[in-house]
Design a protein around this motif. Structure first.
Motif, mmCIF file in Angstrom:
data_model
loop_
_atom_site.group_PDB
_atom_site.id
_atom_site.type_symbol
_atom_site.label_atom_id
_atom_site.label_comp_id
_atom_site.label_asym_id
_atom_site.label_seq_id
_atom_site.Cartn_x
_atom_site.Cartn_y
_atom_site.Cartn_z
ATOM 1 N N THR A 179 62.742 64.110 57.331
ATOM 2 C CA THR A 179 63.332 63.190 56.357
ATOM 3 C C THR A 179 63.532 63.877 55.004
ATOM 4 N N ARG A 215 67.867 66.618 53.615
ATOM 5 C CA ARG A 215 68.853 65.571 53.367
ATOM 6 C C ARG A 215 69.964 65.553 54.405
ATOM 7 N N SER A 216 70.496 66.722 54.751
ATOM 8 C CA SER A 216 71.607 66.754 55.700
ATOM 9 C C SER A 216 71.162 66.284 57.085
ATOM 10 N N ASP A 262 70.479 62.450 56.865
ATOM 11 C CA ASP A 262 71.744 61.713 56.795
ATOM 12 C C ASP A 262 72.427 61.677 58.154
ATOM 13 N N GLU A 263 72.348 62.782 58.908
ATOM 14 C CA GLU A 263 72.932 62.804 60.248
ATOM 15 C C GLU A 263 72.230 61.796 61.149
ATOM 16 N N GLN A 316 73.389 58.288 60.008
ATOM 17 C CA GLN A 316 74.809 57.985 60.145
ATOM 18 C C GLN A 316 75.313 57.991 61.583
ATOM 19 N N ILE A 362 71.319 50.875 57.451
ATOM 20 C CA ILE A 362 70.911 52.200 56.966
ATOM 21 C C ILE A 362 69.906 52.136 55.814
ATOM 22 N N ARG A 383 66.268 53.698 56.216
ATOM 23 C CA ARG A 383 65.846 54.800 55.345
ATOM 24 C C ARG A 383 64.467 54.518 54.759
#
Length: 366
Positions: free
Chosen positions: A12, A15-16, A19-20, A23, A39, A43
């Protein structure tokens, strides 16, 4: 295990990667606003404490084809005294090989366990099951999205136990009021009075809800307690827009709250329209919070010494009358375990959905 697939543990803090993970369902389910609005909630809960890890499943081209959380719930023990594992926040493309590979991998990751629950995340407090019958009959905003093939694939994979849950909808709110009128009168005869949520003392009232729930649900299937702080986080978003007359307490002669019923308006159409991840979306949802046409009989708990007095039915009667006055036309019975009596307050021509939770052995041969 499918050698062409890669199961990747992610963080977590990256970030990338995170986010994947968040998303992926937006692509899988078609970018519906209702999906996007899960989301922010997800999160938050995935960055809270817990013994779990996040994983992405990727095909040989590096494309994400699935995601899941694998964890251990040490307060839930099997017959041998070993903790139960769990697999949750599970989504994947319509491909049984992908589904099977993900669950096979999960089996290898739960050291020190012999069984796991699926789909399950941390505790039964999270509204998270797979729809097994009636998919598409109705949706409501507090559910996580799923696909009709999830339950089908789970049964194909094999489970030692399958636990069934039910939910329903009626488009005759008058029937719900009529069915519960006698319960209301019975409660009054026992000296019960009713009061609604006091938003000026939100935490105090939510503490009452929490205590009643914990005391009431201890014998429920796979129940574990959670902290009041975690409970508050689960509901504070809904409570911010909730009309307080839809969280009602039954109060005994001594002035003690002995029952509550929580029946939020069905905000699903608003969550399908406004992006709550933006300030404008949140403001629009709040300003239009009364533009709904139904409600959800979501949660209830009654003190053990005050059951069979008609208190919860009385609350449902009040909520149905209030909903009708606001122009509501339908009532959703939020899902409950099939043996739970609370869904019996529903009435009218009911359309049902069924949901399933699986207990799977790590030694199960597929």
């Amino acid at each position: 295990m499918n050698k062409a697939m890669v199961i990747e543990k992610i963080s977590t803090r990256n970030r990338s990667q995170f986010d994947e993970f968040l998303q992926f369902p937006v692509r899988l389910y078609g970018g519906k606003m209702l999906v996007k609005n899960t989301i922010p909630k997800l999160r938050t809960i995935l960055t809270e404490p817990g013994e779990f890890n996040l994983y992405l499943a990727k095909n040989p081209c590096g494309e994400t084809v699935g995601r899941m959380v694998i964890g251990i719930q040490r307060e839930l023990l099997d017959d041998d005294g070993l903790p139960l594992g769990y697999v949750g926040i599970f989504d994947c493309i319509d491909d049984y090989d992908v589904y099977k590979t993900m669950l096979d991998y999960a089996k290898t990751a739960m050291k020190g366990t012999r069984h796991f629950l699926f789909p399950f995340f941390k505790a039964t407090w999270y509204i998270y099951r797979f729809t097994s019958k009636g998919y598409g009959n109705f949706d409501y905003f507090m559910e996580f999205p799923d696909m009709p093939y999830y339950a089908e694939y789970a049964r194909r994979y094999g489970a030692e136990e399958i636990h069934r849950y039910v939910g329903s909808i009626t488009h005759d709110i008058d029937e719900v009021a009529e069915k519960n009128k006698k319960s209301y009168e019975k409660a009054l005869s026992h000296g019960i009075t009713f009061r609604d949520l006091d938003k000026k003392h939100l935490k105090r009232d939510l503490r009452i809800v929490y205590d009643l729930t914990v005391n009431n649900y201890q014998d429920n299937l796979y129940f574990t307690p959670i902290t009041f702080e975690e409970f508050f986080l689960l509901y504070k978003g809904v409570l911010a827009i909730l009309n307080p007359q839809f969280l009602t307490f039954g109060v005994n002669r001594e002035g003690r709250e002995v029952c509550y019923g929580f029946a939020p308006p069905d905000y699903t159409p608003l969550f399908e329209k406004y992006d709550t991840g933006t300030f404008l979306g949140k403001a629009s949802l709040y300003l239009n919070r009364n533009k709904v046409h139904g409600m959800i009989l979501k949660t209830a708990a009654t003190d053990a010494a005050h059951r069979q007095m008609g208190i919860y039915g009385g609350i449902c009667y009040l909520h149905a009358l209030r909903g009708k006055k606001l122009g509501y036309r339908y009532v959703i019975g939020g899902y409950t375990y099939v043996d739970n009596v609370t869904h019996k307050v529903m009435s009218g021509n009911l359309t049902w959905k069924e949901y399933e939770l699986y207990r799977i052995s790590r030694d199960f041969v597929t």
